[in-house]
Design an enzyme around this catalytic site. Structure first.
Site, PDB file in Angstrom:
ATOM      1  N   ARG A 157      10.081  -7.932 -36.365  1.00 24.39           N
ATOM      2  CA  ARG A 157       8.716  -6.393 -36.675  1.00 24.39           C
ATOM      3  C   ARG A 157       8.607  -6.379 -37.352  1.00 24.39           C
ATOM      4  O   ARG A 157       9.740  -5.341 -38.271  1.00 24.39           O
ATOM      5  CB  ARG A 157       9.316  -6.459 -34.707  1.00 24.39           C
ATOM      6  CG  ARG A 157       9.521  -6.984 -33.739  1.00 24.39           C
ATOM      7  CD  ARG A 157       7.910  -6.870 -33.501  1.00 24.39           C
ATOM      8  NE  ARG A 157       7.857  -7.938 -32.006  1.00 24.39           N
ATOM      9  CZ  ARG A 157       7.349  -9.533 -31.783  1.00 24.39           C
ATOM     10  NH1 ARG A 157       7.128 -10.653 -32.703  1.00 24.39           N
ATOM     11  NH2 ARG A 157       7.724  -9.763 -30.327  1.00 24.39           N
ATOM     12  N   HIS A 164       1.693 -12.820 -38.889  1.00 23.45           N
ATOM     13  CA  HIS A 164       3.184 -13.340 -38.054  1.00 23.45           C
ATOM     14  C   HIS A 164       2.376 -14.551 -37.433  1.00 23.45           C
ATOM     15  O   HIS A 164       2.229 -14.825 -36.474  1.00 23.45           O
ATOM     16  CB  HIS A 164       1.973 -12.638 -36.593  1.00 23.45           C
ATOM     17  CG  HIS A 164       3.154 -11.762 -35.766  1.00 23.45           C
ATOM     18  ND1 HIS A 164       3.174 -10.509 -35.628  1.00 23.45           N
ATOM     19  CD2 HIS A 164       4.321 -12.684 -35.086  1.00 23.45           C
ATOM     20  CE1 HIS A 164       4.438 -10.739 -34.106  1.00 23.45           C
ATOM     21  NE2 HIS A 164       4.850 -11.723 -34.395  1.00 23.45           N
TER      22      HIS A 164
HETATM   23  P1  NAP Z   1      17.198 -13.329 -29.344  1.00 23.06           P
HETATM   24  O1  NAP Z   1      18.065 -14.836 -28.323  1.00 23.06           O
HETATM   25  O2  NAP Z   1      17.532 -12.040 -27.859  1.00 23.06           O
HETATM   26  O3  NAP Z   1      18.937 -12.690 -30.034  1.00 23.06           O
HETATM   27  C1  NAP Z   1      18.792 -11.191 -30.684  1.00 23.06           C
HETATM   28  C2  NAP Z   1      19.481 -11.076 -31.718  1.00 23.06           C
HETATM   29  O4  NAP Z   1      19.701  -9.591 -32.091  1.00 23.06           O
HETATM   30  C3  NAP Z   1      21.399 -10.976 -31.129  1.00 23.06           C
HETATM   31  O5  NAP Z   1      21.811 -11.873 -31.601  1.00 23.06           O
HETATM   32  C4  NAP Z   1      21.526  -9.887 -30.826  1.00 23.06           C
HETATM   33  O6  NAP Z   1      22.748  -9.818 -30.391  1.00 23.06           O
HETATM   34  C5  NAP Z   1      21.065  -8.906 -31.992  1.00 23.06           C
HETATM   35  N1  NAP Z   1      21.441  -7.981 -31.669  1.00 23.06           N
HETATM   36  C6  NAP Z   1      20.001  -7.692 -31.266  1.00 23.06           C
HETATM   37  N2  NAP Z   1      20.744  -5.698 -30.818  1.00 23.06           N
HETATM   38  C7  NAP Z   1      21.809  -5.677 -32.127  1.00 23.06           C
HETATM   39  C8  NAP Z   1      22.187  -4.792 -32.342  1.00 23.06           C
HETATM   40  N3  NAP Z   1      21.809  -3.349 -32.255  1.00 23.06           N
HETATM   41  N4  NAP Z   1      22.934  -4.715 -33.224  1.00 23.06           N
HETATM   42  C9  NAP Z   1      23.155  -6.266 -34.340  1.00 23.06           C
HETATM   43  N5  NAP Z   1      22.943  -7.119 -33.840  1.00 23.06           N
HETATM   44  C10 NAP Z   1      21.655  -7.264 -32.117  1.00 23.06           C
HETATM   45  O7  NAP Z   1      16.129 -13.003 -30.217  1.00 23.06           O
HETATM   46  P2  NAP Z   1      15.460 -14.247 -30.400  1.00 23.06           P
HETATM   47  O8  NAP Z   1      14.888 -15.051 -29.476  1.00 23.06           O
HETATM   48  O9  NAP Z   1      16.814 -14.693 -31.807  1.00 23.06           O
HETATM   49  O10 NAP Z   1      14.554 -13.462 -31.407  1.00 23.06           O
HETATM   50  C11 NAP Z   1      14.535 -12.528 -32.000  1.00 23.06           C
HETATM   51  C12 NAP Z   1      13.095 -11.666 -32.863  1.00 23.06           C
HETATM   52  O11 NAP Z   1      12.011 -12.261 -32.639  1.00 23.06           O
HETATM   53  C13 NAP Z   1      11.699 -11.317 -31.310  1.00 23.06           C
HETATM   54  O12 NAP Z   1      12.836 -10.271 -31.027  1.00 23.06           O
HETATM   55  C14 NAP Z   1      11.003 -11.373 -32.046  1.00 23.06           C
HETATM   56  O13 NAP Z   1      10.907  -9.990 -32.206  1.00 23.06           O
HETATM   57  C15 NAP Z   1      10.714 -12.394 -33.454  1.00 23.06           C
HETATM   58  N6  NAP Z   1      10.183 -13.223 -33.364  1.00 23.06           N
HETATM   59  C16 NAP Z   1       9.739 -13.754 -33.876  1.00 23.06           C
HETATM   60  C17 NAP Z   1       7.791 -14.077 -34.693  1.00 23.06           C
HETATM   61  C18 NAP Z   1       7.250 -14.660 -35.324  1.00 23.06           C
HETATM   62  O14 NAP Z   1       6.217 -15.359 -35.149  1.00 23.06           O
HETATM   63  N7  NAP Z   1       7.145 -13.649 -36.403  1.00 23.06           N
HETATM   64  C19 NAP Z   1       8.208 -14.987 -33.019  1.00 23.06           C
HETATM   65  C20 NAP Z   1       9.184 -14.904 -32.619  1.00 23.06           C
HETATM   66  C21 NAP Z   1      10.424 -14.017 -32.184  1.00 23.06           C
HETATM   67  P3  NAP Z   1      23.785 -10.358 -29.470  1.00 23.06           P
HETATM   68  O15 NAP Z   1      24.121 -12.114 -29.433  1.00 23.06           O
HETATM   69  O16 NAP Z   1      25.440  -9.772 -30.238  1.00 23.06           O
HETATM   70  O17 NAP Z   1      23.024  -9.780 -28.625  1.00 23.06           O
HETATM   71  C1  GLV Z   2       5.730 -13.178 -31.818  1.00 24.06           C
HETATM   72  O1  GLV Z   2       6.123 -12.563 -32.366  1.00 24.06           O
HETATM   73  C2  GLV Z   2       6.966 -13.521 -30.410  1.00 24.06           C
HETATM   74  O2  GLV Z   2       7.711 -12.661 -30.361  1.00 24.06           O
HETATM   75  O3  GLV Z   2       6.693 -14.688 -29.266  1.00 24.06           O
END
Ligand code: NAP
Ligand code: GLV
Length: 315
Positions: free
Chosen positions: A230, A278
């Site tokens: 983000r 994005h």
């Molecule tokens: P997720 O499965 O919820 O994983 C989040 C990870 O971040 C977990 O390992 C969590 O730790 C860690 N985390 C959260 N808060 C933290 C903190 N304060 N300190 C250290 N580690 C922390 O999320 P995801 O599905 O992988 O997605 C991640 C992010 O990618 C989304 O929230 C979104 O913003 C972004 N995204 C971007 C796009 C794009 O096209 N650019 C697309 C999709 C998603 P724990 O494992 O210990 O809980």
């Molecule tokens: C895209 O940024 C998503 O969070 O799916």
């Protein structure tokens, strides 16, 4: 089951989603607020809301909701709506196809930085023929911030490419071939040890503004930042200083404070910034519609839906 669909998407994209979702769940009663409004009795009676950044306040009218299903993986904008009914579970989009797309984007960015693709593109614009020093993948230290759905897949793929990969998360994790760390106390050291930092954290109160002047200064001189999570994770003016003073070599940015990135924004023109719109991991409606359908079926059976958001953590 009555299912409200509320997506701030443009014309054709919205129509494609409507078709994919209604095809996946043809026997349910779908409610389109664009056609029926959000003040109708049907809207208020919805059992499930399938949403993509709905306008704040709209779901507060749905008083019988059993589930809010996000089409996006990140739920920061959704959770920012203070009127969201507190008792209703929220599921975020978790789709292996999306994790894979994210890992592909991260691998492209890391390979491009490691093999100097951005420098060679600049040299080509200057018709300059000059080979730059070549490093082996196992000499390049890559840090993945966040070891969830996207981060874990990305870290594993980068390790398979031969990079020296470390990962950082809130709670301790084990990932094959990846050196893992957890908690804030470990962050300065892991940041300082990385040549390339890939950000895949959710945006929460804890992670907003993570890459400020102090954290950027903790990064190794000459390192690069890849932000695929983000825009608000990065303090843009502090990143600019880090790039302009050559503390950081390059930034690959897919996400920004303001999206679309304004046409006059300095990042568009900066020689050491690569801009994507994005698009690092777009929700793939072919697989995502099936993910939504599986959660709707779970609610129908009275079972807990998958991938629920922990509202106290913000992800
Ligand atoms: P997720 O499965 O919820 O994983 C989040 C990870 O971040 C977990 O390992 C969590 O730790 C860690 N985390 C959260 N808060 C933290 C903190 N304060 N300190 C250290 N580690 C922390 O999320 P995801 O599905 O992988 O997605 C991640 C992010 O990618 C989304 O929230 C979104 O913003 C972004 N995204 C971007 C796009 C794009 O096209 N650019 C697309 C999709 C998603 P724990 O494992 O210990 O809980
Ligand atoms: C895209 O940024 C998503 O969070 O799916």
């Amino acid at each position: 089951m009555k299912i409200a669909f509320d997506a701030r998407l443009e014309g054709a994209e919205r129509a494609d989603w409507w078709r994919a979702l209604t095809d996946a769940l043809p026997d349910d009663d779908w409610i389109d607020p664009a056609a029926e409004g959000t003040q109708s009795a049907r809207w208020r009676e919805a059992d499930i809301a399938v949403v993509a950044n709905p306008l704040p306040g709209r779901l507060a009218h749905c008083t019988r909701l059993k589930l809010i299903q996000s089409l996006w993986a990140g739920v920061d904008r959704l959770l920012a709506d203070a009127t969201l009914p507190a008792r209703v579970p929220i599921a975020r989009m978790v789709d292996p196809m999306m994790n894979r797309a994210m890992a592909e984007t991260a691998m492209w960015a890391v390979l491009s930085l490691h093999r100097r693709a951005f420098d060679y593109a600049a040299q080509q614009r200057q018709t300059r023929w000059r080979a730059l020093p070549q490093r082996r993948a196992d000499e390049v230290a890559v840090l993945v911030l966040g070891l969830g759905q996207m981060g874990r897949t990305t870290a594993l793929q980068l390790a398979a490419l031969g990079y020296r990969v470390s990962g950082w998360s809130a709670r301790a994790q084990a990932v094959d071939g990846v050196e893992t760390h957890a908690g804030w106390a470990s962050l300065p050291a892991v940041l300082g040890a990385a040549d390339i930092v890939v950000n895949l954290l959710p945006l929460t109160d804890d992670t907003r503004g993570l890459f400020d002047r102090t954290r950027l200064a903790q990064m190794r001189a000459g390192a690069s930042l890849v932000n695929l999570a983000r825009g608000a994770h990065v303090v843009e003016k502090d990143l600019l200083v880090a790039l302009n003073t050559n503390h950081l070599a390059h930034a690959v940015l897919d996400v920004f404070d303001s999206e679309p990135l304004p046409a006059t924004h300095v990042f568009w023109f900066h020689p050491h910034v690569t801009v994507w719109p994005h698009a690092a991991a777009q929700t793939d409606l072919r697989s995502a519609a099936a993910v939504v359908a599986a959660n709707v079926e779970a609610v129908r059976r009275g079972e807990p839906p998958s991938h629920l958001v922990d509202r106290s953590r913000g992800y």
